[in-house]
Motif scaffolding. Structure first.
Motif, PDB file in Angstrom:
ATOM      1  N   ALA A 199      45.484  59.926   1.277  1.00 34.37           N
ATOM      2  CA  ALA A 199      46.559  59.844   2.232  1.00 34.37           C
ATOM      3  C   ALA A 199      47.338  58.428   2.065  1.00 34.37           C
ATOM      4  CB  ALA A 199      46.041  60.021   3.597  1.00 34.37           C
ATOM      5  N   PRO A 200      48.617  58.400   1.498  1.00 36.10           N
ATOM      6  CA  PRO A 200      49.269  56.827   1.360  1.00 36.10           C
ATOM      7  C   PRO A 200      49.461  56.139   2.732  1.00 36.10           C
ATOM      8  CG  PRO A 200      50.907  58.756   1.079  1.00 36.10           C
ATOM      9  CD  PRO A 200      49.505  59.442   1.273  1.00 36.10           C
ATOM     10  N   SER A 201      49.733  54.843   2.790  1.00 35.07           N
ATOM     11  CA  SER A 201      50.140  54.421   4.065  1.00 35.07           C
ATOM     12  C   SER A 201      51.737  54.004   3.896  1.00 35.07           C
ATOM     13  CB  SER A 201      49.485  53.081   3.871  1.00 35.07           C
ATOM     14  OG  SER A 201      50.558  52.167   4.692  1.00 35.07           O
ATOM     15  N   ILE A 202      52.558  54.212   4.716  1.00 33.43           N
ATOM     16  CA  ILE A 202      53.970  53.797   4.795  1.00 33.43           C
ATOM     17  C   ILE A 202      54.139  52.418   4.315  1.00 33.43           C
ATOM     18  CG2 ILE A 202      54.390  53.549   7.044  1.00 33.43           C
ATOM     19  CD1 ILE A 202      56.932  55.338   6.872  1.00 33.43           C
ATOM     20  N   LEU A 203      53.294  51.655   4.551  1.00 35.65           N
ATOM     21  CA  LEU A 203      53.332  50.105   4.305  1.00 35.65           C
ATOM     22  C   LEU A 203      53.188  50.105   2.719  1.00 35.65           C
ATOM     23  CD1 LEU A 203      51.662  48.665   7.282  1.00 35.65           C
ATOM     24  CD2 LEU A 203      54.076  49.125   7.073  1.00 35.65           C
ATOM     25  N   GLU A 204      52.741  50.782   2.037  1.00 38.09           N
ATOM     26  CA  GLU A 204      52.745  50.825   0.474  1.00 38.09           C
ATOM     27  C   GLU A 204      54.055  50.645  -0.160  1.00 38.09           C
ATOM     28  OE1 GLU A 204      50.411  53.886  -1.486  1.00 38.09           O
ATOM     29  OE2 GLU A 204      48.932  53.841   0.055  1.00 38.09           O
ATOM     30  N   ILE A 205      55.085  51.125   0.491  1.00 35.54           N
ATOM     31  CA  ILE A 205      56.196  51.093  -0.016  1.00 35.54           C
ATOM     32  C   ILE A 205      56.952  49.499   0.018  1.00 35.54           C
ATOM     33  CG2 ILE A 205      58.570  52.091   0.010  1.00 35.54           C
ATOM     34  CD1 ILE A 205      56.410  54.163  -0.501  1.00 35.54           C
ATOM     35  N   PRO A 206      57.534  49.177  -1.194  1.00 39.85           N
ATOM     36  CA  PRO A 206      58.083  47.999  -1.010  1.00 39.85           C
ATOM     37  C   PRO A 206      59.182  47.638  -0.100  1.00 39.85           C
ATOM     38  CG  PRO A 206      57.868  48.737  -3.399  1.00 39.85           C
ATOM     39  CD  PRO A 206      57.606  50.008  -2.701  1.00 39.85           C
ATOM     40  N   GLY A 207      58.877  46.595   0.613  1.00 46.88           N
ATOM     41  CA  GLY A 207      59.755  46.350   1.811  1.00 46.88           C
ATOM     42  C   GLY A 207      59.745  47.341   2.911  1.00 46.88           C
ATOM     43  N   ALA A 208      58.726  47.967   3.176  1.00 44.61           N
ATOM     44  CA  ALA A 208      58.499  48.804   4.478  1.00 44.61           C
ATOM     45  C   ALA A 208      58.197  48.106   5.402  1.00 44.61           C
ATOM     46  CB  ALA A 208      57.289  49.615   4.115  1.00 44.61           C
ATOM     47  N   ALA A 209      57.578  46.846   5.556  1.00 43.86           N
ATOM     48  CA  ALA A 209      57.495  46.280   6.890  1.00 43.86           C
ATOM     49  C   ALA A 209      58.634  45.611   7.427  1.00 43.86           C
ATOM     50  CB  ALA A 209      56.435  45.045   6.520  1.00 43.86           C
ATOM     51  N   GLU A 210      59.878  45.703   6.797  1.00 47.63           N
ATOM     52  CA  GLU A 210      61.053  45.154   7.105  1.00 47.63           C
ATOM     53  C   GLU A 210      61.549  46.372   8.195  1.00 47.63           C
ATOM     54  OE1 GLU A 210      63.656  44.589   4.080  1.00 47.63           O
ATOM     55  OE2 GLU A 210      62.189  43.008   2.893  1.00 47.63           O
ATOM     56  N   VAL A 211      61.257  47.868   7.831  1.00 46.55           N
ATOM     57  CA  VAL A 211      61.639  48.644   8.961  1.00 46.55           C
ATOM     58  C   VAL A 211      60.630  49.556   9.268  1.00 46.55           C
ATOM     59  CG1 VAL A 211      63.949  48.782   7.794  1.00 46.55           C
ATOM     60  CG2 VAL A 211      62.031  50.163   6.770  1.00 46.55           C
TER      61      VAL A 211
END
Length: 380
Positions: free
Chosen positions: A207-219
């Motif tokens: 299961a991936p974490s959504i926070l793996e996506i670059p810049g995800a922690a901004e939104v």
């Protein structure tokens, strides 16, 4: 509004009072124990005379750093333990309280249907409106974000997601999260991803974490929990990670709403994150996979063919033909077979015609439950 499972508990207590031999396949409470070193850590810490005072609302630096290392080790995500991680008294309270911290009357929250009811209840208590996202089997139980009307999107503040999904067991790829992050940036909203089942996976699925996506922690923020990952549901140990502004907003609310956790619990949580072998997680998941396969086999005998879930601890199934509603089916199964299931409508209107079966009993007991269910269906 009283939570469904609180009402169910009263019903089950009454049945136990008359000697009913109940098999509970309703609530997702793991029946297996935590890792032994976690219990040992709790016992040692509780025996110390200095371990019984108030603790900080954001727990201990050691626990925040342990959550940060968990994200780096498991997902390759780097988080600031001071600003981007907040330990919780279980993820449920953090889900409910984030709505109170961020939503105002006139705001809108997007919530999945079917989905965990606390997403909706938190928004309602904050006075915000809810726009539901229908999750349908033909779409793999993924939301159609582009179908949200423009006039709704102008007011949306939060988008709730949950994968592996409760109750359906649906899973996603990293590409799905990439699309979600693009959507969040376009519409200036915060994505709240509930990843409580991220370590409960089967069939080589990760299961991936959504926070793996670059810049995800901004939104985006992500909830995690030791309830499911380490069989510690009653310990109430979770965490919120990601967007610093949202994390700190929840922290400020928690300083008014609750107090810090018991220090031995915090030390046990740190031990769970830092010292649990990967093989312990794998072995636990193999047990759940065996139970899943047992459930699928038993449901097939009822003429039911649910999709095998790759994550979570549930099987989501249509009710047998001939029953007028999910509630009617599950009520009859409880009354006649003494097996407790969850009707799909608990998770929203899209759950009508379905029930959720929790994989929370050993295989022999699960087989017995399925045999009892079959006698109810045959005896209509």
């Amino acid at each position: 509004m009283t939570h469904y499972f609180a009402l169910l508990e009263k019903r089950l207590t009454a049945l136990r009072g008359i000697g009913a031999n109940l098999i509970r396949l309703d609530v997702g409470s793991p029946d297996l124990p935590p890792p032994p070193h976690v219990i040992e850590t709790l016992q040692r810490a509780a025996a110390r005379p200095d371990a019984h005072g108030y603790q900080a609302h954001n727990a201990t630096p050691a626990l925040r750093e342990a959550w940060a290392r968990h994200y780096r080790r498991t997902f390759g995500v780097t988080l600031d333990p001071q600003r981007e991680i907040l330990p919780l008294l279980g993820s449920k309270e953090g889900i409910f309280h984030l709505s109170l911290a961020l939503l105002h009357p006139g705001d809108v929250a997007l919530a999945p249907d079917p989905g965990y009811v606390t997403y909706r209840h938190g928004a309602q208590r904050a006075g915000a409106a809810i726009h539901t996202l229908p999750l349908r089997p033909e779409n793999g139980y993924l939301p159609d974000l582009e179908a949200v009307p423009a006039e709704i999107l102008r007011r949306v503040r939060l988008l709730w997601l949950n994968y592996p999904h409760n109750p359906t067991g649906a899973t996603v790829t990293r590409a799905f999260f990439e699309r979600v992050i693009t959507f969040a940036r376009r519409h200036n909203l915060l994505v709240c991803h509930d990843a409580a089942y991220s370590l409960v996976t089967f069939d080589n699925y990760r299961a991936p974490s959504i926070l793996e996506i670059p810049g995800a922690a901004e939104v985006a923020v992500e909830y995690n929990s030791l309830s499911k990952s380490h069989n510690m549901a009653g310990w109430r140990l979770g965490a919120l990670s990601g967007n610093a502004e949202a994390v700190q907003a929840l922290y400020r609310l928690k300083t008014q709403a609750d107090s810090g956790h018991f220090l031995p619990m915090l030390e046990a949580a740190t031990a769970a994150l830092e010292r649990t072998p990967l093989e312990w997680i794998a072995q636990r998941n193999r047990e759940y996979a065996l139970r899943r396969d047992t459930a699928l086999e038993g449901l097939a005998a009822l003429g039911l063919r649910p999709l095998p879930p790759k994550g979570g601890m549930y099987v989501w199934s249509r009710i047998p033909e001939g029953w007028k509603s999910a509630e009617a089916f599950t009520a009859e199964v409880l009354a006649r077979a003494r097996v407790s299931l969850t009707p799909g409508t608990v998770f929203g209107p899209q759950g009508e015609g379905y029930f959720r079966l929790a994989l929370t009993v050993p295989v022999p007991r699960l087989r017995e439950a399925l045999e009892r269910m079959a006698t109810v269906n045959r005896g209509r």
